[in-house]
Scaffold this active site. Sequence first.
Site, short mmCIF file in Angstrom:
data_model
loop_
_atom_site.label_atom_id
_atom_site.label_comp_id
_atom_site.label_asym_id
_atom_site.label_seq_id
_atom_site.Cartn_x
_atom_site.Cartn_y
_atom_site.Cartn_z
N GLU A 42 0.87 -1.17 0.00
CA GLU A 42 0.00 0.00 0.00
C GLU A 42 0.92 1.23 0.00
O GLU A 42 1.83 1.31 0.83
CB GLU A 42 -0.88 0.00 1.25
CG GLU A 42 -1.89 1.12 1.17
CD GLU A 42 -2.77 1.29 2.40
OE1 GLU A 42 -2.76 0.41 3.28
OE2 GLU A 42 -3.44 2.33 2.46
N ARG A 268 5.58 -13.24 9.48
CA ARG A 268 6.21 -11.93 9.32
C ARG A 268 7.66 -12.00 9.77
O ARG A 268 8.01 -12.81 10.62
CB ARG A 268 5.54 -10.89 10.22
CG ARG A 268 4.15 -10.53 9.89
CD ARG A 268 3.64 -9.53 10.92
NE ARG A 268 4.20 -8.21 10.71
CZ ARG A 268 3.70 -7.32 9.87
NH1 ARG A 268 2.65 -7.61 9.15
NH2 ARG A 268 4.24 -6.13 9.75
N LYS A 278 4.94 0.39 9.40
CA LYS A 278 4.99 1.70 8.73
C LYS A 278 4.45 2.80 9.63
O LYS A 278 4.99 3.89 9.67
CB LYS A 278 4.12 1.65 7.46
CG LYS A 278 4.89 1.30 6.23
CD LYS A 278 3.98 1.34 5.02
CE LYS A 278 3.29 0.02 4.81
NZ LYS A 278 2.42 -0.05 3.64
P1 ATP Z 1 2.86 -2.29 7.96
O1 ATP Z 1 2.30 -3.13 9.05
O2 ATP Z 1 4.27 -1.88 8.20
O3 ATP Z 1 1.99 -1.14 7.57
P2 ATP Z 1 1.70 -3.69 5.87
O4 ATP Z 1 1.57 -5.14 5.86
O5 ATP Z 1 0.48 -2.95 6.22
O6 ATP Z 1 2.93 -3.27 6.75
P3 ATP Z 1 1.72 -3.43 3.06
O7 ATP Z 1 2.16 -2.32 2.21
O8 ATP Z 1 0.29 -3.78 3.06
O9 ATP Z 1 2.21 -3.10 4.51
O10 ATP Z 1 2.60 -4.72 2.79
C1 ATP Z 1 2.94 -5.22 1.51
C2 ATP Z 1 3.32 -6.66 1.65
O11 ATP Z 1 4.43 -6.79 2.53
C3 ATP Z 1 2.19 -7.49 2.23
O12 ATP Z 1 2.06 -8.65 1.45
C4 ATP Z 1 2.65 -7.79 3.61
O13 ATP Z 1 2.15 -9.04 4.04
C5 ATP Z 1 4.17 -7.79 3.48
N1 ATP Z 1 4.80 -7.47 4.76
C6 ATP Z 1 4.62 -6.38 5.51
N2 ATP Z 1 5.33 -6.44 6.65
C7 ATP Z 1 5.99 -7.64 6.63
C8 ATP Z 1 6.88 -8.31 7.52
N3 ATP Z 1 7.25 -7.77 8.69
N4 ATP Z 1 7.36 -9.52 7.15
C9 ATP Z 1 7.02 -10.06 5.98
N5 ATP Z 1 6.18 -9.49 5.09
C10 ATP Z 1 5.66 -8.28 5.40
MG MG Z 2 -1.21 -3.78 5.08
#
Ligand code: ATP
Ligand code: MG
Length: 579
Positions: A42, A268, A278
């Site tokens: 995102e 994760r 983020k």
């Molecule tokens: P955040 O919690 O930091 O906002 P998010 O999952 O909301 O992270 P996205 O932009 O939606 O952020 O993530 C893009 C991809 O990265 C998704 O498929 C998510 O599952 C993966 N991702 C995010 N954080 C991790 C992590 N700590 N380990 C592995 N994959 C991750």
């Molecule tokens: Mg997300």
Amino acid sequence: MSENSSNNAQKDEHKNDFIRNIIRDDIKAQKQQQIVTRFPPEPNGYLHLGHVKSICLNFGVAKEFDGVCNLRFDDTNPTAEKQDFIDNIENDVKWLGFEWSGEAHHASGYFDQLHAWAMQLIEQGDAYVDLQSPEQMKENRGSFNEAGTPSPQRDASVEENLALFTDMKDGKYTEGKAVLRAKIDMASPNMNMRDPVIYRVMHQSHHQTGDKWCIYPMYDFAHPLSDALEGITHSLCTLEFEDHRPFYDWVIEKVGFATPPHQYEFSRLNVDHTLTSKRKLKQLVDENIVSGWDDPRMPTVAGMRRRGYTPEGLRDFCERVGVTKVDSVVDFRLLEFSIRQSLETTTARGMAVLKPLKVTITNFAEAVSSWESLKADSVNARFDDAAQTLWLTQPNHPNVDMGEREIPFTETIYIDQGDYEIEPPAGYKRLSPEKPEIRLRNTYVLAVTEHITDEAGNVVELKATIDPTTLGQNPEGRKVKGVIHWVSASQGVPATVRMYEQLFSVEDPSSVADVHQALNPNSLTELNAVVEPSLANADAGTRFQFEREGYFISDSEDHSTDKPVFNQIVSLRDSYKPA
Ligand code: ATP
Ligand code: MG
């Protein structure tokens, strides 16, 4: 087995992770023509270390199995998103060494199609407009032990729902006054199946679609359908989406796809002393706790790049971490291990004195006057009379061909304050009144004759002599132990060197409610160092090994030849060994 081959064996074993095994089975069963994965960020912030794991997995398996990986911006929430984040994410993915298939995709590019499918669900009796207030909806959702209460709108006719949804789209509702919900099961033990919202009203312009829409699909609705549209075969996401999978499958089935995508969840990446969220990283930026998203202490890709971490090192780290379904916390020293390993044979060496102590060589002119006749054959040098400088030519790396440089040796030099002790601790191998002799790297053997202290008793200057017979050779009749680095005082260049520790002093900063309480006050120390000219002359963003000190990079923003600025990448060694 050597350390390296055992590491490789370990890496290969990790490549037998459950996701790659599923893909291997699917290929054997000829389930798909080609493997298609996607990385779906995102655009509401910068990518961080957690995303690197997801990127390495999605792009990695696509490459290994001759498939392709899409980059798709999941941009269904325009309030928090912007073009700047999109540009930076694209840049980061490329820098990590991956290439997406075709153009980058956007969920917003499918808004027309998603809207049509929402209409289809209404027509099928699988979705309805709910006019309850958000509070009422929440109350009527029930709890884990208690079934939810159906909305009064749940059994409205298809015609009424189509009309209401059109009103939503035409801007006749303000935010929170109407939503479109999937009609599934208000008594489901899985809360995600209790008629989840699939469209909401948001009077917001969108960075891609402008003011075309005032209703936006929810992520859980847009995501599976975007996957299906792009022909994604393996939709890889993190474990928190496991409970969303039944809805993922429901949407795909109700809209009707001949070859449905499948979602698989992995754990994760969590690293100790590190935040991978983020939202929390944004707080650090917004409150100026760090200098920006690219502060070298940040676990963002931008921060790690500026810190000098390498794409190779980050990919190696992800391979070592592997892919499982078990949540765990990875030791940050494993990351440092991978980074260090990627730098060993790829960075030029140089000498930098981080805490300078002045040394005046009292017999300099006399001693170097005989340099040519007394030097070892291996020494390559020239003497500049006007500047009274002996220029020593040295290779940039001891065993990899990276060219050569000239190092100036002069009457006054700097050595590190830590290399001279009046009262050395037991086992100390450098200079002291009892052990006044040492080899200066790349040049002569030096003998300290006097130390000068300030009022507080700190050593502020040394007087010394050099042995004229020791240029590139051992002295006659005695053994001199130890080698130290040094920099010419007159030809060296003052430089700012930023030394880093972990940004957080607590192991799990995400567990601390007030992030300020978790900060390490020593995460950044700026030193007034002196570097040899070849280091000052480097372009911004060049990595080096500073002899005996560690790996450093000239800062991409602040470094110039006149005012060099280096960031510490990682120390030279650590007792840590990966399991
Ligand atoms: P955040 O919690 O930091 O906002 P998010 O999952 O909301 O992270 P996205 O932009 O939606 O952020 O993530 C893009 C991809 O990265 C998704 O498929 C998510 O599952 C993966 N991702 C995010 N954080 C991790 C992590 N700590 N380990 C592995 N994959 C991750
Ligand atoms: Mg997300």
